[in-house]
Design a protein around this motif. Structure first.
Motif, PDB file in Angstrom:
ATOM      1  N   ALA A 147       9.049  -1.989   8.017  1.00  0.00           N
ATOM      2  CA  ALA A 147      10.461  -2.362   8.111  1.00  0.00           C
ATOM      3  C   ALA A 147      10.581  -3.880   8.197  1.00  0.00           C
ATOM      4  O   ALA A 147       9.791  -4.545   8.870  1.00  0.00           O
ATOM      5  CB  ALA A 147      11.085  -1.716   9.339  1.00  0.00           C
ATOM      6  N   PHE A 148      11.558  -4.424   7.489  1.00  0.00           N
ATOM      7  CA  PHE A 148      11.753  -5.868   7.452  1.00  0.00           C
ATOM      8  C   PHE A 148      12.971  -6.247   8.268  1.00  0.00           C
ATOM      9  O   PHE A 148      14.031  -5.641   8.130  1.00  0.00           O
ATOM     10  CB  PHE A 148      11.920  -6.336   6.004  1.00  0.00           C
ATOM     11  CG  PHE A 148      12.340  -7.780   5.888  1.00  0.00           C
ATOM     12  CD1 PHE A 148      11.466  -8.790   6.226  1.00  0.00           C
ATOM     13  CD2 PHE A 148      13.607  -8.113   5.456  1.00  0.00           C
ATOM     14  CE1 PHE A 148      11.840 -10.118   6.122  1.00  0.00           C
ATOM     15  CE2 PHE A 148      14.000  -9.437   5.350  1.00  0.00           C
ATOM     16  CZ  PHE A 148      13.104 -10.439   5.685  1.00  0.00           C
ATOM     17  N   CYS A 149      12.815  -7.252   9.107  1.00  0.00           N
ATOM     18  CA  CYS A 149      13.937  -7.714   9.927  1.00  0.00           C
ATOM     19  C   CYS A 149      13.809  -9.217  10.122  1.00  0.00           C
ATOM     20  O   CYS A 149      12.768  -9.701  10.588  1.00  0.00           O
ATOM     21  CB  CYS A 149      13.927  -7.009  11.286  1.00  0.00           C
ATOM     22  SG  CYS A 149      15.222  -7.573  12.404  1.00  0.00           S
ATOM     23  N   VAL A 150      14.840  -9.957   9.740  1.00  0.00           N
ATOM     24  CA  VAL A 150      14.829 -11.403   9.938  1.00  0.00           C
ATOM     25  C   VAL A 150      14.997 -11.689  11.423  1.00  0.00           C
ATOM     26  O   VAL A 150      15.941 -11.219  12.053  1.00  0.00           O
ATOM     27  CB  VAL A 150      15.974 -12.083   9.149  1.00  0.00           C
ATOM     28  CG1 VAL A 150      16.022 -13.574   9.466  1.00  0.00           C
ATOM     29  CG2 VAL A 150      15.786 -11.876   7.663  1.00  0.00           C
ATOM     30  N   LYS A 151      14.068 -12.454  11.995  1.00  0.00           N
ATOM     31  CA  LYS A 151      14.134 -12.789  13.414  1.00  0.00           C
ATOM     32  C   LYS A 151      14.328 -14.281  13.601  1.00  0.00           C
ATOM     33  O   LYS A 151      13.793 -15.089  12.833  1.00  0.00           O
ATOM     34  CB  LYS A 151      12.844 -12.344  14.117  1.00  0.00           C
ATOM     35  CG  LYS A 151      12.664 -10.841  14.186  1.00  0.00           C
ATOM     36  CD  LYS A 151      11.406 -10.480  14.976  1.00  0.00           C
ATOM     37  CE  LYS A 151      11.219  -8.971  15.037  1.00  0.00           C
ATOM     38  NZ  LYS A 151       9.975  -8.604  15.763  1.00  0.00           N
ATOM     39  N   ALA A 152      15.107 -14.639  14.622  1.00  0.00           N
ATOM     40  CA  ALA A 152      15.332 -16.053  14.917  1.00  0.00           C
ATOM     41  C   ALA A 152      14.009 -16.718  15.279  1.00  0.00           C
ATOM     42  O   ALA A 152      13.162 -16.132  15.939  1.00  0.00           O
ATOM     43  CB  ALA A 152      16.314 -16.190  16.078  1.00  0.00           C
ATOM     44  N   GLY A 153      13.834 -17.934  14.806  1.00  0.00           N
ATOM     45  CA  GLY A 153      12.599 -18.659  15.070  1.00  0.00           C
ATOM     46  C   GLY A 153      12.322 -19.646  13.961  1.00  0.00           C
ATOM     47  O   GLY A 153      13.207 -19.991  13.184  1.00  0.00           O
ATOM     48  N   ALA A 154      11.100 -20.078  13.880  1.00  0.00           N
ATOM     49  CA  ALA A 154      10.708 -21.064  12.858  1.00  0.00           C
ATOM     50  C   ALA A 154       9.518 -20.539  12.085  1.00  0.00           C
ATOM     51  O   ALA A 154       8.680 -19.817  12.614  1.00  0.00           O
ATOM     52  CB  ALA A 154      10.367 -22.387  13.514  1.00  0.00           C
ATOM     53  N   CYS A 155       9.458 -20.886  10.812  1.00  0.00           N
ATOM     54  CA  CYS A 155       8.316 -20.492   9.993  1.00  0.00           C
ATOM     55  C   CYS A 155       8.092 -21.515   8.901  1.00  0.00           C
ATOM     56  O   CYS A 155       8.996 -22.269   8.528  1.00  0.00           O
ATOM     57  CB  CYS A 155       8.518 -19.100   9.401  1.00  0.00           C
ATOM     58  SG  CYS A 155       9.960 -18.952   8.337  1.00  0.00           S
ATOM     59  N   ASP A 156       6.873 -21.533   8.387  1.00  0.00           N
ATOM     60  CA  ASP A 156       6.501 -22.431   7.301  1.00  0.00           C
ATOM     61  C   ASP A 156       6.157 -21.597   6.075  1.00  0.00           C
ATOM     62  O   ASP A 156       5.264 -20.741   6.129  1.00  0.00           O
ATOM     63  CB  ASP A 156       5.308 -23.295   7.714  1.00  0.00           C
ATOM     64  CG  ASP A 156       5.683 -24.291   8.795  1.00  0.00           C
ATOM     65  OD1 ASP A 156       6.492 -25.197   8.507  1.00  0.00           O
ATOM     66  OD2 ASP A 156       5.183 -24.166   9.925  1.00  0.00           O
ATOM     67  N   LEU A 157       6.875 -21.832   4.988  1.00  0.00           N
ATOM     68  CA  LEU A 157       6.734 -21.048   3.773  1.00  0.00           C
ATOM     69  C   LEU A 157       6.302 -21.940   2.609  1.00  0.00           C
ATOM     70  O   LEU A 157       6.584 -23.136   2.613  1.00  0.00           O
ATOM     71  CB  LEU A 157       8.056 -20.362   3.422  1.00  0.00           C
ATOM     72  CG  LEU A 157       8.715 -19.531   4.529  1.00  0.00           C
ATOM     73  CD1 LEU A 157      10.097 -19.071   4.086  1.00  0.00           C
ATOM     74  CD2 LEU A 157       7.844 -18.338   4.899  1.00  0.00           C
ATOM     75  N   THR A 158       5.643 -21.330   1.631  1.00  0.00           N
ATOM     76  CA  THR A 158       5.315 -22.052   0.401  1.00  0.00           C
ATOM     77  C   THR A 158       5.621 -21.154  -0.783  1.00  0.00           C
ATOM     78  O   THR A 158       5.654 -19.917  -0.657  1.00  0.00           O
ATOM     79  CB  THR A 158       3.828 -22.466   0.343  1.00  0.00           C
ATOM     80  OG1 THR A 158       3.031 -21.318   0.040  1.00  0.00           O
ATOM     81  CG2 THR A 158       3.372 -23.084   1.646  1.00  0.00           C
ATOM     82  N   SER A 159       5.816 -21.759  -1.948  1.00  0.00           N
ATOM     83  CA  SER A 159       6.106 -20.998  -3.163  1.00  0.00           C
ATOM     84  C   SER A 159       4.867 -20.297  -3.713  1.00  0.00           C
ATOM     85  O   SER A 159       4.965 -19.532  -4.677  1.00  0.00           O
ATOM     86  CB  SER A 159       6.699 -21.926  -4.232  1.00  0.00           C
ATOM     87  OG  SER A 159       5.833 -23.025  -4.463  1.00  0.00           O
ATOM     88  N   ALA A 160       3.699 -20.521  -3.105  1.00  0.00           N
ATOM     89  CA  ALA A 160       2.486 -19.811  -3.508  1.00  0.00           C
ATOM     90  C   ALA A 160       2.393 -18.434  -2.843  1.00  0.00           C
ATOM     91  O   ALA A 160       1.589 -17.597  -3.236  1.00  0.00           O
ATOM     92  CB  ALA A 160       1.249 -20.641  -3.159  1.00  0.00           C
ATOM     93  N   MET A 161       3.236 -18.209  -1.820  1.00  0.00           N
ATOM     94  CA  MET A 161       3.232 -16.925  -1.116  1.00  0.00           C
ATOM     95  C   MET A 161       3.917 -15.857  -1.965  1.00  0.00           C
ATOM     96  O   MET A 161       4.893 -16.145  -2.670  1.00  0.00           O
ATOM     97  CB  MET A 161       3.973 -17.048   0.217  1.00  0.00           C
ATOM     98  CG  MET A 161       3.309 -17.901   1.258  1.00  0.00           C
ATOM     99  SD  MET A 161       4.360 -18.000   2.744  1.00  0.00           S
ATOM    100  CE  MET A 161       3.251 -18.805   3.884  1.00  0.00           C
TER     101      MET A 161
END
Length: 346
Positions: free
Chosen positions: A94-108
């Motif tokens: 199950a997917f749920c957006v949670k408050a917080g911080a994350c680091d993403l890249t377009s390679a993911m």
């Protein structure tokens, strides 16, 4: 019979076509949700997610920032995780957006991005607390960094001057000031536990306070670490003789922390006459409490002072941070009196 055969052929063709279309749709969907770029050419994004933000809004942002290829495909898999498991071969979650911080890249790929968005990691701030700062100056740094309010920290740290260990801390934005003080004091006791001479003092609160108070003065006086034990010996010798410590650092503390004046570059003779229990030119022995938060060099020097017969020291080489140590007042006077202050606490 001929009609039945035609119907069978038509049904078979329809099924094959449907399978082809489904396969094509899956291939397209997989392509749209795979990483955009190779690792070496990928785009990075530090994303702070506020409470209540929707997956659709996040998807639109990620497409705009070129992290994902298609916001609709990304959202579709977010809403239907079983469909995503068919594409990735991984167990549906199950997917749920949670408050917080994350680091993403377009390679993911989409699965990796979903995992990051669902983690709800707390964003931490790096705050450096140098040796020799007072509670009020630490409070200013924390407020500037967005950790906690200046007044809240001062209130929470009341009576703990000297026990807030200088270090680099990873702290959450808008932290409870009491929690920050707890982290810093726990770090103090952890650090002194690693040095036998200091660890032995932990069970004796009064002796520990005296050692930390002496260390706080040493911290504001020494410039070169190798001289700290000698400076400690001077103060220890004077305490044993009942002589005033004559530390400009204590006068500086009175000026800046008690009287609230700007940090002085030079201590004047008039400053030496300011009435305060912290003024070691007017009062023998240690001041009532620490005048700053010392680091391990000063703490260890206070617990393990060098053996010497020196009663005076004088800064002679400001650039190199070197002092001259003398046994008598006449020798000290010959060296000249320059009441310069250490700049670390600004």
């Amino acid at each position: 019979m001929k009609n039945a055969k035609k119907i069978k052929i038509a049904v078979t063709a329809t099924i094959i076509l449907a399978l082809i279309l489904i396969a094509a749709a899956f291939a397209c969907l997989k392509l749209l949700t795979s990483g955009r770029d190779a690792e070496e050419t990928s785009v990075s994004l530090h994303l702070k997610i506020e409470q209540g933000e929707s997956a659709r809004k996040i998807a639109a942002l990620l497409q705009k920032e070129k992290i994902i290829k298609n916001k609709d495909a990304f959202y579709l898999l977010a809403r239907f995780p079983r469909l995503g498991s068919l594409l990735t071969g991984q167990e549906a979650q199950a997917f749920c957006v949670k408050a917080g911080a994350c680091d993403l890249t377009s390679a993911m790929d989409a699965g990796q991005i979903y995992k990051e968005l669902s983690a709800g990691r707390e964003e931490l701030l790096s705050v450096s607390v140098p040796e020799g700062l007072t509670v009020s100056k630490i409070a200013q740094r924390l407020e500037k960094a967005g950790v906690c309010g200046h007044k809240d920290f001062k209130a929470a740290a009341q009576g703990l001057e000297g026990f807030l260990f200088p270090d680099t801390y990873m702290l959450a934005p808008d932290s409870d000031a009491k929690k920050v003080v707890q982290i810093m004091t726990e770090n103090f006791y952890k650090k002194i536990s690693e040095i036998p001479s200091l660890a032995a003092l932990a069970s004796d609160k009064e002796k520990l306070k005296q050692t930390v108070t002496l260390a706080s003065i040493i911290e504001r006086e020494y410039r070169s670490a190798d001289e700290a034990p000698l400076i400690a010996s001077v103060f220890t010798n004077r305490i044993k003789k009942g002589i005033g410590l004559y530390s400009c650092a204590t006068v500086e503390y009175v000026i800046t922390e008690v009287l609230g004046r700007p940090h002085p570059d030079i201590i004047t003779y008039d400053d030496l006459k300011i009435q305060s229990p912290y003024n070691t030119y007017l009062n023998a022995g240690l001041p009532p409490a620490p005048i700053c938060n010392p680091g391990l060099v000063a703490l260890k020097a206070a617990a393990e002072p060098a053996k010497s017969d020196f009663y005076y020291f004088q800064l002679m080489d400001e650039a190199a941070g070197r002092h001259v140590f003398t046994k008598t007042l006449s020798e000290h006077v010959e060296q000249g009196a320059i009441f310069k202050t250490k700049k670390a606490s600004r």
